[in-house]
Motif scaffolding. Structure first.
Motif, PDB file in Angstrom:
ATOM      1  N   ILE A  22       0.835  -1.204   0.000  1.00  0.00           N
ATOM      2  CA  ILE A  22       0.000   0.000   0.000  1.00  0.00           C
ATOM      3  C   ILE A  22       0.867   1.250   0.000  1.00  0.00           C
ATOM      4  O   ILE A  22       0.625   2.199  -0.761  1.00  0.00           O
ATOM      5  N   SER A  99     -11.051   3.236   2.515  1.00  0.00           N
ATOM      6  CA  SER A  99      -9.839   3.847   3.056  1.00  0.00           C
ATOM      7  C   SER A  99      -9.922   4.134   4.545  1.00  0.00           C
ATOM      8  O   SER A  99      -8.909   4.419   5.185  1.00  0.00           O
ATOM      9  N   ALA A 126      -5.219  -0.837   4.944  1.00  0.00           N
ATOM     10  CA  ALA A 126      -5.199   0.588   4.609  1.00  0.00           C
ATOM     11  C   ALA A 126      -5.899   1.416   5.682  1.00  0.00           C
ATOM     12  O   ALA A 126      -5.447   2.519   6.024  1.00  0.00           O
TER      13      ALA A 126
END
Length: 228
Positions: A22, A99, A126
């Motif tokens: 990520i 997110s 994330a």
């Protein structure tokens, strides 16, 4: 992600460090409508989408929705920060969190605790990274919570009306949560399967978005609440 050859064919090896993946594929940047919050987001949509299809797709993972600040989530996060009474001191669920943007906004607005739910394991990672970057503690979960009720006081959901069958299931569940007394808020930029006849509009925002994803640079996006 690494590769090796088997009988002349390329075979993917599992990603051993999703957090490193990520960080490598995104950059920490302020959210356009919610500059108080920064997220690990992709600079461009097409490259990470293709990389996901080529590499993560072989692992059966969905597209990288966690790598973007979607319009519904931006509007909902802005609304929560501007109306902290919707979450202050409450147990909050950020459903289809992606997110973690909306959950982060809820914590910054004074929520007692926030569960961020997403079935994508990379989204769960994330969410943790983004929470840490913004100095808030979130509780990520990969569990499919549709149909469950853990007694949340407020349920927040952004951009969930993409698919007909899934939307029907999700909205039936959200309506049931609202009927028993939970505050339910939905951020949506006009997706096809939003049941507007069952909702009331609480606010509207002009949200900066990625043209690659939305075919425009500003998306009119509303925050909705189930009708009583």
């Amino acid at each position: 992600m690494g590769h090796r050859l088997r009988n002349g064919r390329r075979v993917s090896r599992p990603i051993s460090d999703p957090a490193a993946f990520i960080r490598a594929e995104t950059r920490l940047r302020p959210v356009p409508l919610v500059p108080e919050i920064s997220l690990h987001v992709a600079d461009e949509a097409v490259p990470i989408w293709h990389r996901t299809e080529e590499e993560l797709g072989e692992m059966g993972l969905p597209p990288p929705f966690w790598a973007f600040a979607w319009a519904g989530g931006q509007a909902l996060a802005r609304h929560v920060l501007d109306h902290p009474e919707t979450v202050r001191g409450r147990r909050v669920l950020d459903f289809a969190s992606g997110s973690g943007l909306v959950g982060i906004a809820a914590m910054k607005a004074g929520a007692r605790e926030v569960t961020c739910a997403d079935i994508d394991p990379f989204a769960v990672v994330a969410i943790g990274l983004n929470g840490e970057a913004n100095g808030v503690a979130l509780s990520p979960t990969q569990d499919d919570l549709i149909g469950r009720d853990a007694g949340w006081d407020t349920v927040l959901a952004g951009d969930i009306a993409y698919e007909r069958d899934l939307s029907e299931r999700v909205f039936a569940w959200l309506m049931a949560l609202a009927a028993r007394g939970a505050t339910v808020l939905i951020g949506d930029p006009g997706r096809t399967y939003l049941p507007k006849q069952r909702l009331e509009k609480r606010a509207e925002y002009s949200v900066p978005v990625t043209r690659e994803l939305e075919d425009m640079e500003i998306k009119r996006t509303s925050v909705w609440r189930p009708l009583p």
